[in-house]
Enzyme design. Structure first.
Site, short mmCIF file in Angstrom:
data_model
loop_
_atom_site.label_atom_id
_atom_site.label_comp_id
_atom_site.label_asym_id
_atom_site.label_seq_id
_atom_site.Cartn_x
_atom_site.Cartn_y
_atom_site.Cartn_z
N GLY A 86 1.11 -1.48 -0.32
CA GLY A 86 -0.01 0.26 0.15
C GLY A 86 0.76 0.95 -0.46
O GLY A 86 0.62 1.94 0.03
N GLY A 95 3.49 -3.61 -4.14
CA GLY A 95 3.44 -3.90 -5.42
C GLY A 95 3.67 -2.92 -6.41
O GLY A 95 4.93 -2.49 -6.88
N ARG A 96 2.80 -1.61 -6.33
CA ARG A 96 2.86 -0.80 -6.40
C ARG A 96 4.33 -0.16 -6.87
O ARG A 96 4.83 0.94 -7.57
CB ARG A 96 1.48 0.64 -6.06
CG ARG A 96 1.95 1.35 -6.81
CD ARG A 96 1.13 2.69 -6.42
NE ARG A 96 -0.25 2.33 -5.88
CZ ARG A 96 -1.53 2.16 -6.22
NH1 ARG A 96 -1.74 2.77 -7.52
NH2 ARG A 96 -2.46 1.50 -5.79
N TYR A 129 -10.71 5.23 -11.26
CA TYR A 129 -10.15 6.15 -10.34
C TYR A 129 -10.13 7.58 -10.18
O TYR A 129 -9.58 8.24 -8.93
CB TYR A 129 -9.17 5.64 -9.64
CG TYR A 129 -8.72 4.37 -9.57
CD1 TYR A 129 -9.66 3.15 -8.50
CD2 TYR A 129 -7.71 3.34 -10.11
CE1 TYR A 129 -9.99 1.72 -8.38
CE2 TYR A 129 -7.38 2.27 -9.98
CZ TYR A 129 -9.06 1.51 -8.60
OH TYR A 129 -8.38 0.06 -9.42
N CYS A 186 -15.30 2.77 -27.64
CA CYS A 186 -16.53 4.12 -27.74
C CYS A 186 -16.63 3.61 -27.20
O CYS A 186 -17.91 3.31 -25.71
CB CYS A 186 -17.35 2.08 -28.75
SG CYS A 186 -17.06 2.79 -30.26
N GLU A 187 -16.57 4.90 -25.90
CA GLU A 187 -17.13 5.24 -23.88
C GLU A 187 -16.92 6.05 -24.54
O GLU A 187 -15.29 6.48 -24.39
CB GLU A 187 -16.26 3.98 -23.19
CG GLU A 187 -16.55 4.00 -22.33
CD GLU A 187 -17.41 3.31 -21.76
OE1 GLU A 187 -17.90 2.22 -22.59
OE2 GLU A 187 -18.18 3.24 -20.53
N1 LLP Z 1 -1.25 -7.39 -0.53
C1 LLP Z 1 -2.39 -7.26 -0.62
C2 LLP Z 1 -3.24 -8.19 0.73
C3 LLP Z 1 -3.55 -6.28 -1.97
O1 LLP Z 1 -4.93 -6.25 -1.98
C4 LLP Z 1 -2.33 -5.24 -2.37
C5 LLP Z 1 -2.83 -4.72 -3.24
C6 LLP Z 1 -1.11 -4.99 -2.32
C7 LLP Z 1 -0.55 -6.34 -0.97
C8 LLP Z 1 -0.56 -4.45 -3.06
O2 LLP Z 1 -0.87 -3.27 -3.24
P1 LLP Z 1 0.57 -2.29 -2.99
O3 LLP Z 1 1.46 -1.89 -2.61
O4 LLP Z 1 0.83 -2.34 -4.65
O5 LLP Z 1 -0.75 -0.68 -3.14
N2 LLP Z 1 -5.73 -1.39 -8.69
C9 LLP Z 1 -5.75 -0.42 -8.42
C10 LLP Z 1 -5.19 -0.85 -6.35
C11 LLP Z 1 -5.44 -2.21 -6.17
C12 LLP Z 1 -4.65 -2.51 -4.74
C13 LLP Z 1 -5.63 -3.92 -4.46
N3 LLP Z 1 -4.39 -4.69 -3.52
C14 LLP Z 1 -4.69 1.11 -8.56
O6 LLP Z 1 -5.10 0.53 -9.25
O7 LLP Z 1 -5.20 1.34 -8.10
#
Ligand code: LLP
Length: 432
Positions: A249, A293-294, A335, A362-363
């Protein structure tokens, strides 16, 4: 100046990534094209690992949340950096295994795992299954018994923390589909059930409060709540859980307005609080897992598009139409995400032209950004959207039967294709 140190401008006034000219990349590989830079991805991995070494005596493991961008090459990079992998579906698990990722370093997530996914996780011997609900706990217990195996699990807990981020990507509050609630007693009930299940070994707890969070305080608060719950479990059951997964996160820089703290600062503060809270409650500091992740891949990629047309509607808006859109980047339509956008072949020209970057679906909502300031743009120009490494390719779709783009990785200043562009035949591959 840029969102990532891998970006620069060369003598031709073109945007570069990892030292490669993005205009040449667009010519060589076609557009839309997603380009990652390996060196800074690895640097991010190492910063997470070293922050745990430095501030938490190495008592932890970093799991890359592969939902941000899953492919064979990302799994290989994470493997070689010694990271674990967070997978959230049979598909992500399959990708990891095909990349020879060590299964014991995989944690398997999901709020509604299918029966076959539970079997796949057990058969593969994943290190941890993160359990979301009571039905799933029982199902894992039953399936493990049938297979004569023991499932090592963590329970996903909602710590009751409201993180300051977009409504759709916050998860730690009680009103969430993910995990067990503390307040209602559901979490304690799940702990007792897990401890009683013969083919389940309860290793610890998991929480994840949301995504793209800049404020460190909610992370600290969540860690404290979880430690307090570990202490409560010890008091009530006599068992002291030894693992705590704090999820991911961590916010990244999409535009100049974003100001994330360093991973090291995050870990320093969280580690201090973990140690102090554990001491306060008289329990051992747990082995800590984190799931970024991000923050590993997000800022280390750009998406390149070719401009097809510029529609100037006097006193209303300028639409710059590109050859991609919501099919490769649905984050604006979902978002309202902000991006830093440039005309990659005109980097030395002023960004004084207000443009709405429109996709080709088409949106009407198929936009990448509304009213962005870019260089004056015309047909044939290359548009670069920065920080598109996370949740872009992984959320891409074939709406309007648009093929997914190709993905290139820059390694030591050289581009290599890591995901081929989808063909029309790929689009009908499953049609009967
Ligand atoms: N761990 C769990 C249990 C999660 O659900 C997530 C993300 C992560 C780790 C990794 O989070 P990060 O470090 O990437 O923030 N599609 C959305 C983001 C959805 C995140 C889902 N879960 C976007 O594009 O912002």
């Amino acid at each position: 100046m840029f969102v990532s140190e891998c970006l620069n401008v060369n003598e031709k006034g073109h945007l570069t990534i990892g030292g490669c000219d993005t205009v040449e990349l667009a010519n060589q590989f076609g557009t839309p094209l997603i380009v990652y830079n390996e060196e800074t991805i690895r640097k991010n991995c190492r910063e997470f690992v070293s922050s745990i070494n430095e501030h938490y005596e190495g008592k932890g493991l970093v799991y890359y949340a592969s939902k941000a961008f899953s492919c064979l090459e990302m799994c290989r990079i994470c493997k070689s950096e010694g990271l674990g992998l967070d997978v959230v579906s049979g598909g992500e698990l399959y990708t990891a295994l095909k990349a020879d990722f060590p299964p014991e370093k995989i944690c398997f997530h999901g709020n509604n795992k299918t029966d076959s996914e539970i079997c796949e996780a057990l058969d593969a011997g994943v290190g941890r299954i993160i359990v979301d609900n009571i039905e799933e706990l029982r199902k894992i217990g039953r399936t493990a018994a049938e297979k004569n195996k023991t499932a090592k699990v963590l329970l996903r807990i909602k710590p009751g923390i409201d993180a300051h981020t977009h409504e759709f990507i916050k998860t730690g509050q009680i009103d969430s589909k993910f995990g067990f609630a503390l307040e209602t007693g559901e979490a304690m009930e799940a702990v007792k059930l897990a401890l009683a299940e013969e083919n389940i070994e309860l290793m610890g707890l998991h929480c994840h409060i949301g995504s793209q969070i800049f404020d460190i305080d909610p992370f600290i608060l969540a860690a404290e709540v979880m430690i307090a719950f570990i202490a409560e479990i010890k008091k009530e059951t006599g068992t002291e859980l030894t693992e705590l997964n704090l999820g991911g996160g961590f916010g990244i820089k999409y535009t100049g307005d974003d100001n994330p703290e360093s991973f090291s600062e995050y870990m320093k503060k969280v580690a201090l609080s973990l140690k102090a809270t554990a001491e306060k409650y008289g329990i051992k500091t747990p082995f800590v897992m984190i799931e970024p992740g991000r923050s590993i891949v997000g800022a280390e990629a750009v998406t390149l598009y070719t401009v097809g047309s510029v529609k100037e509607i006097p006193n209303i808006r300028n639409y710059v139409s590109i050859d991609g859109g919501m099919t490769d980047n649905p984050r604006y339509i979902l978002y309202g995400s902000k991006y830093d956008i440039h005309c990659a072949n005109k980097m030395n020209e002023p960004r004084d032209y207000m443009a709405t970057i429109a996709g080709r679906c088409c949106e009407s909502g198929d936009l990448i950004q509304k009213d962005a300031m870019i260089q004056k743009t015309q047909e044939g120009d290359i548009i670069a959207v920065l920080s598109t490494g996370a949740y872009n390719y992984s959320m891409a779709s074939n709406y309007n039967r648009v093929p997914r783009p190709a993905v290139v990785m820059i390694t030591d200043g050289k581009p290599r294709l890591i995901i081929k562009r989808e063909s029309y035949d790929d689009l009908i591959a499953n049609d009967i």
